[in-house]
Design a protein around this motif. Structure first.
Motif, PDB file in Angstrom:
ATOM      1  N   HIS A   1     -17.427 -15.815 116.387  1.00  0.00           N
ATOM      2  CA  HIS A   1     -18.831 -15.796 116.813  1.00  0.00           C
ATOM      3  C   HIS A   1     -19.599 -14.841 115.912  1.00  0.00           C
ATOM      4  CE1 HIS A   1     -21.964 -14.743 120.167  1.00  0.00           C
ATOM      5  NE2 HIS A   1     -22.465 -15.563 119.260  1.00  0.00           N
TER       6      HIS A   1
ATOM      7  N   ARG B   1     -23.643 -13.486 114.881  1.00  0.00           N
ATOM      8  CA  ARG B   1     -25.060 -13.463 115.240  1.00  0.00           C
ATOM      9  C   ARG B   1     -25.891 -13.052 114.026  1.00  0.00           C
ATOM     10  NH1 ARG B   1     -27.510 -10.546 119.275  1.00  0.00           N
ATOM     11  NH2 ARG B   1     -28.564 -12.403 120.049  1.00  0.00           N
TER      12      ARG B   1
ATOM     13  N   TRP C   1     -29.959 -12.446 112.585  1.00  0.00           N
ATOM     14  CA  TRP C   1     -31.372 -12.249 112.936  1.00  0.00           C
ATOM     15  C   TRP C   1     -32.222 -12.356 111.678  1.00  0.00           C
ATOM     16  CZ3 TRP C   1     -33.878  -6.860 114.037  1.00  0.00           C
ATOM     17  CH2 TRP C   1     -35.240  -7.032 114.368  1.00  0.00           C
TER      18      TRP C   1
ATOM     19  N   GLU D   1     -25.134 -17.937 115.950  1.00  0.00           N
ATOM     20  CA  GLU D   1     -26.389 -17.775 116.670  1.00  0.00           C
ATOM     21  C   GLU D   1     -27.421 -17.239 115.679  1.00  0.00           C
ATOM     22  OE1 GLU D   1     -27.952 -15.635 120.804  1.00  0.00           O
ATOM     23  OE2 GLU D   1     -25.894 -15.382 120.111  1.00  0.00           O
TER      24      GLU D   1
ATOM     25  N   ILE E   1     -31.302 -16.206 115.233  1.00  0.00           N
ATOM     26  CA  ILE E   1     -32.553 -15.880 115.927  1.00  0.00           C
ATOM     27  C   ILE E   1     -33.622 -15.621 114.877  1.00  0.00           C
ATOM     28  CG2 ILE E   1     -33.699 -14.338 117.563  1.00  0.00           C
ATOM     29  CD1 ILE E   1     -31.386 -15.812 118.807  1.00  0.00           C
TER      30      ILE E   1
ATOM     31  N   PHE F   1     -26.409  -7.571 116.129  1.00  0.00           N
ATOM     32  CA  PHE F   1     -26.299  -8.629 115.131  1.00  0.00           C
ATOM     33  C   PHE F   1     -25.284  -8.262 114.058  1.00  0.00           C
ATOM     34  CE2 PHE F   1     -30.453  -9.409 116.986  1.00  0.00           C
ATOM     35  CZ  PHE F   1     -30.467 -10.783 117.114  1.00  0.00           C
ATOM     36  N   ASP F   2     -24.671  -9.290 113.508  1.00  0.00           N
ATOM     37  CA  ASP F   2     -23.741  -9.106 112.398  1.00  0.00           C
ATOM     38  C   ASP F   2     -24.472  -9.119 111.062  1.00  0.00           C
ATOM     39  OD1 ASP F   2     -21.257  -9.283 114.049  1.00  0.00           O
ATOM     40  OD2 ASP F   2     -22.056 -11.287 114.448  1.00  0.00           O
TER      41      ASP F   2
ATOM     42  N   ALA G   1     -26.194  -9.003 124.239  1.00  0.00           N
ATOM     43  CA  ALA G   1     -26.958 -10.001 123.496  1.00  0.00           C
ATOM     44  C   ALA G   1     -27.880 -10.772 124.422  1.00  0.00           C
ATOM     45  CB  ALA G   1     -26.005 -10.965 122.794  1.00  0.00           C
TER      46      ALA G   1
ATOM     47  N   VAL H   1     -26.972 -21.045 120.777  1.00  0.00           N
ATOM     48  CA  VAL H   1     -25.730 -20.840 120.052  1.00  0.00           C
ATOM     49  C   VAL H   1     -25.215 -22.211 119.695  1.00  0.00           C
ATOM     50  CG1 VAL H   1     -23.396 -19.921 120.147  1.00  0.00           C
ATOM     51  CG2 VAL H   1     -25.228 -18.773 121.390  1.00  0.00           C
TER      52      VAL H   1
END
Length: 292
Positions: free
Chosen positions: A102, A104, A106, A136, A138, A207-208, A278, A283
């Motif tokens: 998973h 994330r 942004w 995911e 955003i 976030f990653d 989160a 997703v």
């Protein structure tokens, strides 16, 4: 426009959006705000200022702020940030997140959506390499108007010719006259929300990967420092921050450190405090290269 009107608008815009205007930008204000003046039947910038000062002017204030916000964007803009995504960030994340699968991402100041959609197309092109992973994405922006365009995913001939490879245009867009609509499978990979970077954004969660390009250049130094430090707090300790070519963390914060030989790419310098859970967003999982 009188000097007093200009001073008011400079202060107003800085407090609302962080935009810092020098003493010689009266022409910019007039060029961008006169359409609002005419649309609302006002007599000039002075009349606009008086209405902004009056109670109940929030709707007008939002329109003025959006009109002054630069929304320049195009697909795969500057190329290098997307090379970093493919060559550095994604390989590192695929290794580090192998257990939970998973990631994330942004995109701050997403404007009309070209940046997050570019990232989505890169992921889509990876096919089997990311099968079974959940990504995911955003996208946020101060302007609700441009985000509505991003959600629609409709672009002009001129917009799709700016940086978008012809193969991707034909593969992921449908033409309707001189308009091109991005495919539902790409559009569904990105979730958008209105967000002012001057406000608290901790509720977005951790976030990653964070793309915050060509935003800091409009802020004064204290605002840059504040935004960078708050961004560090929601960036995973082994995550990444990508800034614009004219932006840097050097001399502003110790929260991030430059990555050698990768212009604009930074990593958290110290372990950040735990972020808030989160926030719910779209997703998408990839199975056999297709969203499920």
């Amino acid at each position: 426009m009188t000097p007093l009107d200009y001073d008011f608008l400079r202060g107003f815009l800085k407090s609302r959006s962080g935009l810092v205007l020098s003493n010689d930008k009266q022409y910019l204000i007039e060029s961008r705000l006169m359409p609002i003046v005419r649309k609302h039947g006002m007599t000039g910038i002075g009349d606009l200022v008086q209405k902004l000062k009056a109670p109940g002017a929030e709707s007008l204030a939002a329109k003025v702020t959006e009109a002054m916000t630069t929304n320049e964007s195009f697909f795969f803009r500057d190329k290098t940030p997307f090379d970093h995504f493919k060559e550095v960030m994604l390989p590192a994340m695929l290794k580090a997140r192998a257990a939970k699968r998973h990631v994330r991402i942004w995109c701050a100041a997403a404007s009309t959506g070209q940046e997050p959609y570019s990232l989505a197309m890169i992921l889509k092109e990876m096919g089997a390499q990311v099968a079974g992973w959940r990504f995911e994405i955003i996208g946020t922006d101060l302007s609700g108007e441009v985000l509505e365009r991003a959600k629609a995913g409709v672009y002009s001939q001129f917009e799709v010719q700016r940086g978008l490879p012809i193969q991707m245009l034909l593969k992921y867009f449908v033409q309707n006259g001189d308009q091109w609509t991005i495919s539902p499978e790409i559009r569904s990979m990105v979730h958008y929300r209105t967000l002012n970077l001057l406000n608290d954004f901790s509720a977005l969660g951790q976030f990653d990967i964070v793309y915050c390009r060509n935003v800091l250049i409009y802020f004064d130094q204290p605002t840059k420092i504040d935004v960078l430090n708050r961004t560090a707090r929601i960036t995973a300790p082994d995550g990444y921050l990508l800034l614009g070519a004219a932006e840097t963390v050097v001399g502003l914060t110790d929260s991030f450190k430059p990555i050698a030989d990768r212009r604009g790419l930074y990593a958290p310098a110290v372990k950040a405090p735990a972020a808030a859970p989160a926030a719910a967003g779209k997703v998408f999982a990839v199975a056999g290269g297709r969203p499920v």
